[in-house]
Design an enzyme around this catalytic site. Structure first.
Site, PDB file in Angstrom:
ATOM      1  N   LYS A 125       0.873  -1.194   0.000  1.00  0.00           N
ATOM      2  CA  LYS A 125       0.000   0.000   0.000  1.00  0.00           C
ATOM      3  C   LYS A 125       0.895   1.224   0.000  1.00  0.00           C
ATOM      4  O   LYS A 125       2.062   1.174   0.420  1.00  0.00           O
ATOM      5  CB  LYS A 125      -0.874   0.020   1.256  1.00  0.00           C
ATOM      6  CG  LYS A 125      -2.181   0.788   1.106  1.00  0.00           C
ATOM      7  CD  LYS A 125      -3.223  -0.029   0.363  1.00  0.00           C
ATOM      8  CE  LYS A 125      -4.563   0.696   0.275  1.00  0.00           C
ATOM      9  NZ  LYS A 125      -5.640  -0.214  -0.150  1.00  0.00           N
ATOM     10  N   ASP A 165      -7.285   4.419  -4.356  1.00  0.00           N
ATOM     11  CA  ASP A 165      -7.867   4.286  -3.029  1.00  0.00           C
ATOM     12  C   ASP A 165      -8.465   5.673  -2.741  1.00  0.00           C
ATOM     13  O   ASP A 165      -8.778   6.422  -3.673  1.00  0.00           O
ATOM     14  CB  ASP A 165      -6.821   3.853  -1.999  1.00  0.00           C
ATOM     15  CG  ASP A 165      -7.431   3.366  -0.695  1.00  0.00           C
ATOM     16  OD1 ASP A 165      -7.671   2.153  -0.568  1.00  0.00           O
ATOM     17  OD2 ASP A 165      -7.686   4.208   0.195  1.00  0.00           O
TER      18      ASP A 165
HETATM   19  N1  LIG Z   1     -10.847   2.259  -4.601  1.00  0.00           N
HETATM   20  C1  LIG Z   1     -10.672   0.962  -4.439  1.00  0.00           C
HETATM   21  O1  LIG Z   1     -10.355   0.219  -5.384  1.00  0.00           O
HETATM   22  C2  LIG Z   1     -10.878   0.359  -3.087  1.00  0.00           C
HETATM   23  C3  LIG Z   1     -11.148   1.154  -1.962  1.00  0.00           C
HETATM   24  N2  LIG Z   1     -11.339   0.551  -0.746  1.00  0.00           N
HETATM   25  C4  LIG Z   1     -11.642   1.348   0.440  1.00  0.00           C
HETATM   26  O2  LIG Z   1     -12.935   1.935   0.279  1.00  0.00           O
HETATM   27  C5  LIG Z   1     -13.025   3.145   1.035  1.00  0.00           C
HETATM   28  C6  LIG Z   1     -13.450   4.288   0.096  1.00  0.00           C
HETATM   29  O3  LIG Z   1     -12.473   4.401  -0.909  1.00  0.00           O
HETATM   30  P1  LIG Z   1     -12.833   5.079  -2.347  1.00  0.00           P
HETATM   31  O4  LIG Z   1     -14.277   5.023  -2.590  1.00  0.00           O
HETATM   32  O5  LIG Z   1     -11.887   4.461  -3.346  1.00  0.00           O
HETATM   33  O6  LIG Z   1     -12.360   6.586  -2.092  1.00  0.00           O
HETATM   34  P2  LIG Z   1     -12.966   7.950  -2.683  1.00  0.00           P
HETATM   35  O7  LIG Z   1     -11.914   8.966  -2.449  1.00  0.00           O
HETATM   36  O8  LIG Z   1     -13.477   7.730  -4.052  1.00  0.00           O
HETATM   37  O9  LIG Z   1     -14.207   8.219  -1.737  1.00  0.00           O
HETATM   38  C7  LIG Z   1     -14.031   8.276  -0.347  1.00  0.00           C
HETATM   39  C8  LIG Z   1     -15.371   8.700   0.243  1.00  0.00           C
HETATM   40  O10 LIG Z   1     -15.311   8.547   1.658  1.00  0.00           O
HETATM   41  C9  LIG Z   1     -15.453   9.835   2.251  1.00  0.00           C
HETATM   42  N3  LIG Z   1     -14.506   9.967   3.346  1.00  0.00           N
HETATM   43  C10 LIG Z   1     -13.170   9.774   3.280  1.00  0.00           C
HETATM   44  N4  LIG Z   1     -12.623  10.011   4.484  1.00  0.00           N
HETATM   45  C11 LIG Z   1     -13.643  10.369   5.297  1.00  0.00           C
HETATM   46  C12 LIG Z   1     -13.729  10.745   6.668  1.00  0.00           C
HETATM   47  N5  LIG Z   1     -12.626  10.757   7.428  1.00  0.00           N
HETATM   48  N6  LIG Z   1     -14.943  11.042   7.177  1.00  0.00           N
HETATM   49  C13 LIG Z   1     -16.055  10.980   6.392  1.00  0.00           C
HETATM   50  N7  LIG Z   1     -16.051  10.634   5.088  1.00  0.00           N
HETATM   51  C14 LIG Z   1     -14.852  10.332   4.565  1.00  0.00           C
HETATM   52  C15 LIG Z   1     -15.124  10.841   1.179  1.00  0.00           C
HETATM   53  O11 LIG Z   1     -15.762  12.078   1.470  1.00  0.00           O
HETATM   54  P3  LIG Z   1     -14.968  13.452   1.111  1.00  0.00           P
HETATM   55  O12 LIG Z   1     -14.908  13.522  -0.368  1.00  0.00           O
HETATM   56  O13 LIG Z   1     -15.829  14.535   1.731  1.00  0.00           O
HETATM   57  O14 LIG Z   1     -13.632  13.339   1.761  1.00  0.00           O
HETATM   58  C16 LIG Z   1     -15.689  10.154  -0.055  1.00  0.00           C
HETATM   59  O15 LIG Z   1     -17.077  10.341  -0.161  1.00  0.00           O
HETATM   60  C17 LIG Z   1     -11.638   3.331   1.666  1.00  0.00           C
HETATM   61  O16 LIG Z   1     -11.632   2.718   2.955  1.00  0.00           O
HETATM   62  C18 LIG Z   1     -10.727   2.519   0.739  1.00  0.00           C
HETATM   63  O17 LIG Z   1      -9.532   2.118   1.412  1.00  0.00           O
HETATM   64  C19 LIG Z   1     -11.285  -0.819  -0.586  1.00  0.00           C
HETATM   65  C20 LIG Z   1     -11.019  -1.627  -1.664  1.00  0.00           C
HETATM   66  C21 LIG Z   1     -10.773  -1.102  -2.967  1.00  0.00           C
HETATM   67  N1  LIG Z   2      -7.500   0.218  -2.702  1.00  0.00           N
HETATM   68  C1  LIG Z   2      -7.601  -1.004  -2.956  1.00  0.00           C
HETATM   69  C2  LIG Z   2      -7.466  -1.527  -4.368  1.00  0.00           C
HETATM   70  C3  LIG Z   2      -6.073  -2.030  -4.563  1.00  0.00           C
HETATM   71  C4  LIG Z   2      -5.777  -2.454  -5.977  1.00  0.00           C
HETATM   72  O1  LIG Z   2      -6.674  -2.449  -6.839  1.00  0.00           O
HETATM   73  O2  LIG Z   2      -4.609  -2.801  -6.199  1.00  0.00           O
HETATM   74  C5  LIG Z   2      -7.797  -1.958  -1.823  1.00  0.00           C
HETATM   75  O3  LIG Z   2      -7.889  -3.190  -2.066  1.00  0.00           O
HETATM   76  O4  LIG Z   2      -7.889  -1.484  -0.660  1.00  0.00           O
END
Ligand SMILES: NC(=O)C1=CN([C@@H]2O[C@H](COP(=O)(O)OP(=O)(O)OC[C@H]3O[C@@H](n4cnc5c(N)ncnc54)[C@H](OP(=O)(O)O)[C@@H]3O)[C@@H](O)[C@H]2O)C=CC1
Ligand SMILES: N=C(CCC(=O)O)C(=O)O
Length: 450
Positions: A125, A165
């Site tokens: 990561k 992420d």
């Molecule tokens: N993208 C991927 O491929 C993957 C992501 N994840 C996990 O999914 C989750 C979301 O990621 P992702 O959708 O990619 O990220 P994005 O940046 O696309 O979206 C994140 C969302 O969560 C909100 N958010 C982030 N931090 C906070 C906080 N401290 N308090 C309240 N709201 C918050 C953001 O709001 P704002 O815009 O206002 O900050 C936004 O709406 C994370 O935990 C990530 O690690 C897991 C697997 C794969």
């Molecule tokens: N942010 C991700 C996606 C990682 C990836 O697609 O390599 C996760 O698994 O938390």
């Protein structure tokens, strides 16, 4: 030979203030106690001490200039945690809250998540404390170019393959990839989540959200239920939340909430997905703007959060999908969800429930899918993108989605079978941690003390 307690104590001494990493490590190591009792050989070979210690941690300074010509300085990180099963694979997070401990917890979770996919990928990561919000495309580009100018020497398609992420979406991946190609002179699958025009995989953008819903389907099916007609609570409003909502609509469920750092939206008739995408993927504005089109919806500003939790989890529903960030669901939130009749939680985010909230879900024996299992669809589809890149192909969406469904069903089967093997059939946390650990530990033993 240090055991679970000794190892955790050693961690606390050697890695101060990495509270999120301790939380992730404690959950895994506590789950491994019954395994070590049945298979004490895992206590040999230094497996515990090795698996909690990253193979490599890279930290670097990132300097760039903003639109006003001012010099900006950020921290950059990449943790190459464990390569026993394949090249390091894991996202990049750009968020002001990022510390070395954040990246270490995310990298540690990634080891077991990637193992559960059954695909040849190790755990890693990275990220930075850079705040993309409010920055121009030019500033984002210059930051990404500066970040990749440091990172590129440490990554490669068979070494370490970053992805998105929090704060790292298609725009950021594009700028990062362009700089990598400029510095390395190579066009290769070194990042995933790329644009479909130049090496991206169909279905990758949707995969994490879709996969979390598929995992929920698998959990409910095991209990003779389906998602159809179920009222669903979703937190977050980014990549994972949006495509969780999309798949829920497609399956006849009713997603009624989403949230961001400024507030929570509740639309009892069901979230208007096209409007949500317009607000979040195109205009990048607050959810409050949703009310201009749907005045019947409710917007709950973040300042009105209950003192002990979050508004999104105090709304009535049947199934919960935490898709925002770590520790966004407290013990009080868990009690409220259970009191409101929620019987299924599928985590789209990484470690969104506090340890106390997890304990509540496990004690209630509800269908609880931990993030390392439920949100693995994203990284799994990233590996499918790597496979397409190495064969210079682009698969049809139907093939990618069929593989994603198959992988999520296999992850659920491994978790359920392992939980039953250890006499706690509803505890998918136990199942996920032991099933993932065994794959990694067996490979580490076979590969010698390295
Ligand atoms: N993208 C991927 O491929 C993957 C992501 N994840 C996990 O999914 C989750 C979301 O990621 P992702 O959708 O990619 O990220 P994005 O940046 O696309 O979206 C994140 C969302 O969560 C909100 N958010 C982030 N931090 C906070 C906080 N401290 N308090 C309240 N709201 C918050 C953001 O709001 P704002 O815009 O206002 O900050 C936004 O709406 C994370 O935990 C990530 O690690 C897991 C697997 C794969
Ligand atoms: N942010 C991700 C996606 C990682 C990836 O697609 O390599 C996760 O698994 O938390």
């Amino acid at each position: 030979m240090p055991y679970v307690h000794d190892t955790l104590e050693a961690l606390r001494k050697s890695s101060p203030a990495q509270t999120e990493f301790y939380q992730a490590a404690e959950e895994v190591l506590e789950c491994l106690r019954p395994l070590f009792e049945r298979s004490p050989h895992y206590l040999d070979h230094g497996i515990i001490e090795r698996i909690v210690e990253p193979e490599r941690q890279i930290m670097f300074r990132v300097c760039w200039t903003d639109d006003a010509g001012r010099v900006q300085v950020n921290k950059g990180y990449r943790v190459q945690f464990n390569s026993a099963l394949g090249p390091y694979k894991g996202g990049l997070r750009f968020h002001p809250s990022v510390t070395s401990g954040t990246i270490k917890f995310l990298g540690f979770e990634q080891i077991f998540k990637n193992a559960l996919t059954g695909l040849p990928i190790g755990g890693g990561k990275g990220g930075s404390d850079f705040e993309p919000k409010g920055r121009s495309d030019g500033e984002i580009m210059r930051f990404c170019q500066a970040f990749m100018s440091e990172l590129y020497r440490h990554i490669g398609p068979t070494t370490d393959v970053p992805a998105g992420d929090i704060g790292v979406g298609a725009r950021e991946i594009g700028f990062l990839y362009g700089q990598y190609k400029r510095l390395s002179g190579r066009y290769e699958g070194v990042l995933t989540g790329k644009s479909l025009n130049w090496g991206g995989s169909l279905g990758r953008k949707e995969a994490t959200g879709y996969g979390a819903v598929y995992f929920a389907e698998n959990m409910l099916e095991a209990r003779g239920e389906t998602l159809e007609g179920k009222t669903c609570l979703v937190s977050g409003a980014g990549n994972v939340a949006i495509y969780t909502i999309e798949k829920l609509h497609e399956l006849g469920a009713i997603p009624v909430t989403c949230s961001d750092s400024r507030g929570t939206l509740h639309h009892a008739d069901g979230i208007d997905l096209d409007l949500l995408k317009e607000l979040k993927e195109v205009r990048r504005v607050s959810l409050e703007a949703y009310l201009e089109t749907h005045p019947e919806a409710r917007y709950l500003p973040a300042g009105d959060y209950p003192a002990d939790g979050h508004a999104v989890w105090r709304i009535e529903g049947d199934v919960a999908f935490p898709c925002a960030t770590q520790n966004e669901l407290t013990e009080a939130d868990a009690e409220a969800l259970l009191g409101n009749g929620v019987t299924c939680i599928s985590e789209g985010a990484n470690m969104p429930s506090t340890a106390a909230a997890v304990d509540r879900f496990l004690a209630a024996k509800v269908a609880y899918g931990p993030g390392k299992a439920a949100n693995a669809g994203g990284v799994a589809t990233s590996q499918l993108e790597m496979a397409q890149n190495s064969s210079m192909e682009q698969w049809p969406l139907e093939k990618v989605d069929a593989r994603l469904k198959e992988i999520m069903a296999n992850i659920h089967r491994q978790c359920a079978e392992t939980a039953a093997e250890f006499d706690d059939p509803t505890n998918l946390v136990l199942g996920a941690n032991i099933a993932g650990f065994r794959k990694v530990a067996d490979a580490m033993i076979e590969q010698g003390v390295v």
